[in-house]
Design a protein around this motif. Structure first.
Motif, PDB file in Angstrom:
ATOM      1  N   ASP A 211       0.803  -0.927  -0.365  1.00  0.00           N
ATOM      2  CA  ASP A 211      -0.334   0.167   0.229  1.00  0.00           C
ATOM      3  C   ASP A 211       0.861   1.247  -0.195  1.00  0.00           C
ATOM      4  O   ASP A 211       1.871   1.223   0.937  1.00  0.00           O
ATOM      5  CB  ASP A 211      -1.320   0.304   1.569  1.00  0.00           C
TER       6      ASP A 211
ATOM      7  N   TYR B 266      -0.206   4.431   0.669  1.00  0.00           N
ATOM      8  CA  TYR B 266      -0.254   4.792   1.848  1.00  0.00           C
ATOM      9  C   TYR B 266      -0.878   4.604   3.327  1.00  0.00           C
ATOM     10  O   TYR B 266      -1.097   4.554   3.803  1.00  0.00           O
ATOM     11  CB  TYR B 266      -2.053   5.656   1.530  1.00  0.00           C
TER      12      TYR B 266
ATOM     13  N   GLU C  75       4.351   6.531   4.871  1.00  0.00           N
ATOM     14  CA  GLU C  75       3.974   7.401   4.434  1.00  0.00           C
ATOM     15  C   GLU C  75       3.609   9.227   4.238  1.00  0.00           C
ATOM     16  O   GLU C  75       3.957  10.079   4.156  1.00  0.00           O
ATOM     17  CB  GLU C  75       2.627   7.440   2.797  1.00  0.00           C
TER      18      GLU C  75
ATOM     19  N   MET D 295       4.647   8.662  -1.864  1.00  0.00           N
ATOM     20  CA  MET D 295       3.694   9.148  -2.726  1.00  0.00           C
ATOM     21  C   MET D 295       3.163  10.264  -3.355  1.00  0.00           C
ATOM     22  O   MET D 295       2.238  10.540  -4.360  1.00  0.00           O
ATOM     23  CB  MET D 295       2.347   8.146  -2.190  1.00  0.00           C
ATOM     24  N   ARG D 296       3.089  11.316  -2.760  1.00  0.00           N
ATOM     25  CA  ARG D 296       2.440  12.499  -3.118  1.00  0.00           C
ATOM     26  C   ARG D 296       3.909  13.079  -4.017  1.00  0.00           C
ATOM     27  O   ARG D 296       3.318  13.670  -5.051  1.00  0.00           O
ATOM     28  CB  ARG D 296       2.483  13.723  -1.578  1.00  0.00           C
TER      29      ARG D 296
ATOM     30  N   ILE E 164      -4.782   3.709  -8.499  1.00  0.00           N
ATOM     31  CA  ILE E 164      -4.116   4.026  -7.390  1.00  0.00           C
ATOM     32  C   ILE E 164      -4.787   2.726  -6.337  1.00  0.00           C
ATOM     33  O   ILE E 164      -6.096   2.723  -6.177  1.00  0.00           O
ATOM     34  CB  ILE E 164      -4.039   5.147  -6.301  1.00  0.00           C
TER      35      ILE E 164
ATOM     36  N   THR F 291      -6.063   1.045  -2.437  1.00  0.00           N
ATOM     37  CA  THR F 291      -5.325   1.305  -1.612  1.00  0.00           C
ATOM     38  C   THR F 291      -6.882   1.135  -0.309  1.00  0.00           C
ATOM     39  O   THR F 291      -7.937   0.919  -1.036  1.00  0.00           O
ATOM     40  CB  THR F 291      -4.928   2.928  -1.226  1.00  0.00           C
TER      41      THR F 291
ATOM     42  N   ILE G   1      -5.191   8.406   1.725  1.00  0.00           N
ATOM     43  CA  ILE G   1      -4.976   8.986   0.237  1.00  0.00           C
ATOM     44  C   ILE G   1      -6.008  10.538  -0.137  1.00  0.00           C
ATOM     45  O   ILE G   1      -5.132  11.406  -0.466  1.00  0.00           O
ATOM     46  CB  ILE G   1      -5.785   7.973  -0.822  1.00  0.00           C
TER      47      ILE G   1
ATOM     48  N   ASP H 140      -3.735  13.923  -0.017  1.00  0.00           N
ATOM     49  CA  ASP H 140      -3.445  14.211  -1.786  1.00  0.00           C
ATOM     50  C   ASP H 140      -4.807  14.436  -2.506  1.00  0.00           C
ATOM     51  O   ASP H 140      -4.752  14.898  -3.666  1.00  0.00           O
ATOM     52  CB  ASP H 140      -2.094  12.801  -2.198  1.00  0.00           C
TER      53      ASP H 140
ATOM     54  N   LEU I 215      -5.068  14.990  -6.688  1.00  0.00           N
ATOM     55  CA  LEU I 215      -6.052  13.921  -7.308  1.00  0.00           C
ATOM     56  C   LEU I 215      -7.275  14.129  -7.977  1.00  0.00           C
ATOM     57  O   LEU I 215      -7.523  13.777  -8.769  1.00  0.00           O
ATOM     58  CB  LEU I 215      -6.527  13.220  -6.546  1.00  0.00           C
TER      59      LEU I 215
ATOM     60  N   VAL J 197      -9.084   5.298  -8.465  1.00  0.00           N
ATOM     61  CA  VAL J 197      -9.176   5.271  -7.216  1.00  0.00           C
ATOM     62  C   VAL J 197      -9.697   4.075  -7.042  1.00  0.00           C
ATOM     63  O   VAL J 197     -10.959   3.229  -7.415  1.00  0.00           O
ATOM     64  CB  VAL J 197      -9.169   5.997  -6.093  1.00  0.00           C
TER      65      VAL J 197
ATOM     66  N   THR K 277     -13.598   7.497   3.103  1.00  0.00           N
ATOM     67  CA  THR K 277     -12.639   7.702   1.870  1.00  0.00           C
ATOM     68  C   THR K 277     -13.589   7.256   0.562  1.00  0.00           C
ATOM     69  O   THR K 277     -13.536   8.938  -0.130  1.00  0.00           O
ATOM     70  CB  THR K 277     -11.864   6.903   2.391  1.00  0.00           C
TER      71      THR K 277
END
Length: 385
Positions: A163, A165, A169, A175-176, A191, A193, A198, A201, A205, A216, A244
């Motif tokens: 993962d 994230y 991270e 990742m960013r 992506i 996750t 997440i 970001d 995104l 995602v 999320t």
């Protein structure tokens, strides 16, 4: 404490794992004290399959086991020569991926990436969750590879192994940095996750989604908080994952709900509920993967199953083997993700009917690759022509 070096590491080979989990559970030597592994998914830390000796720690009566340190997360820097990994697998929808980290602090007991730690001389058990590798040069390497003459853009998948994230991270922010490079180059990315991190970001995104450059997938394995905490100890709770999905969807980012893995007699009864919950949160695509138990994952998962759900052990393993030609795992393309046989067909049919009823589809949105603009080429050898 006494450390015993044992020959016969071949006991961990796939052909000899029929009863190894039962032996591991019964062996006090291989089990790690709960105080040292609190918050971790695995309870054992067997040597990797490439090691010539198998070392077993056991209490010699002098109480020295009590002096051992808990398994704390350690991060080492890895400096690869390239960051884009290529594959030609016919049963996955991408030919390139990026893995910012090796190992994963989420500690999902079923993670098929666990055996990769054996290449580092480490265990697929607790080492995989606690001894991690970060690749801080990822963004620089990515920019260099995207700048190479002749590079042809196709969707890059991130999160297909470990993962991106995961908790570390927050500090490393690799990742960013990768997303910043991809956004600047207008390069498509998918992506995967199970982390709410997440949403940090969301700004990048959202801009990429407006240009058709990102999708995602949020992995929702169960809605049972107790099962999730045991099976995925440091991942976001099921409710947080649904939140999320909603936040991403509300921001205009295409989201898929992924049930990976489906484990027979453990979470397969939740297929319809998870899809309904994901759809209600805003997901418009869906996919699933049947539990995969390659190499060291099999004894690790079975030890966990015996420890947490002993009453379901034989049922779960019997159904898994019925879908894997009598084995714990079958790596054959076309079968490794979905299995085979009546029970595998039933799972597939239930998933198909539920997604059809809800209007969920697989890979409905195609990402753009026609807007790609190569970076300025920093670090790339110039042509002599």
């Amino acid at each position: 404490m006494t450390e015993l070096a044992l020959a016969g590491q071949d006991a961990f080979a796939p052909a000899h794992t029929a009863d190894i989990a039962e032996h591991l559970l019964a062996s006090s030597g291989l089990r790690v004290d709960v105080g040292r592994r609190r918050g971790r998914g695995a309870a054992i830390n067997p040597d990797g399959r490439f090691e010539t000796l198998n070392r077993e720690t056991f209490d010699d009566g002098w109480q020295t086991l009590e002096e051992l340190e808990p398994f704390r997360t350690e991060v080492q820097v890895e400096k690869p020569r390239s960051i884009i990994t290529r594959n030609e697998s016919p049963d996955i929808p991408f030919d390139r991926s990026i893995n910012p980290y090796r190992g994963c602090e989420h500690g999902c007991i079923y993670c098929f990436a666990r055996p990769t730690h054996s290449y580092m001389g480490l265990s697929a058990g607790l080492d995989f969750e606690a001894k991690l590798f970060a690749k801080p040069d990822s963004a620089r390497l990515l920019e260099r590879e995207l700048s190479k003459p002749g590079y042809k853009p196709r969707t890059i998948a991130i999160g297909t192994n470990t993962d991106p994230y995961q908790p570390i991270e927050k500090e490393w922010r690799i990742m960013r940095q990768i997303l910043e490079v991809l956004e600047k180059a207008s390069h498509p990315v998918v992506i995967v996750t199970k982390s709410a991190l997440i949403l940090r970001d969301l700004d990048i995104l959202q801009r990429m989604a407006a240009n058709g450059l990102v999708k995602v997938g949020i992995s929702v394995t169960t809605l049972d908080r107790k099962l999730a905490r045991s099976m995925e100890p440091r991942a976001a709770t099921p409710a947080r994952r649904l939140e999320t999905i909603k936040a991403l969807s509300d921001a205009g980012i295409p989201v898929a709900v992924m049930m990976a893995p489906i484990i027979p007699a453990l979470n397969d009864h939740e297929i319809e509920r998870i899809l309904e919950s994901g759809h209600a949160a805003g997901a418009r695509e869906a996919s699933y993967v049947l539990l995969r138990l390659p190499f060291e994952v099999s004894p690790l998962f079975r030890e966990w199953l015996l420890r947490n759900y002993p009453d379901r052990y034989r049922r779960v393993m019997s159904l898994i083997r019925s879908m894997r030609d009598g084995k714990d795992y079958d790596a054959e393309f076309g079968k490794r993700m979905k299995g085979a046989g009546p029970y595998a067909w039933q799972i597939g049919r239930r998933f198909e009917l539920a997604t059809k009823r809800l209007g969920l589809v697989r890979r409905s949105i195609q990402l753009r690759d026609d807007a790609f603009t190569p970076p300025d080429g920093a670090g790339v050898q110039l042509s002599l022509l």
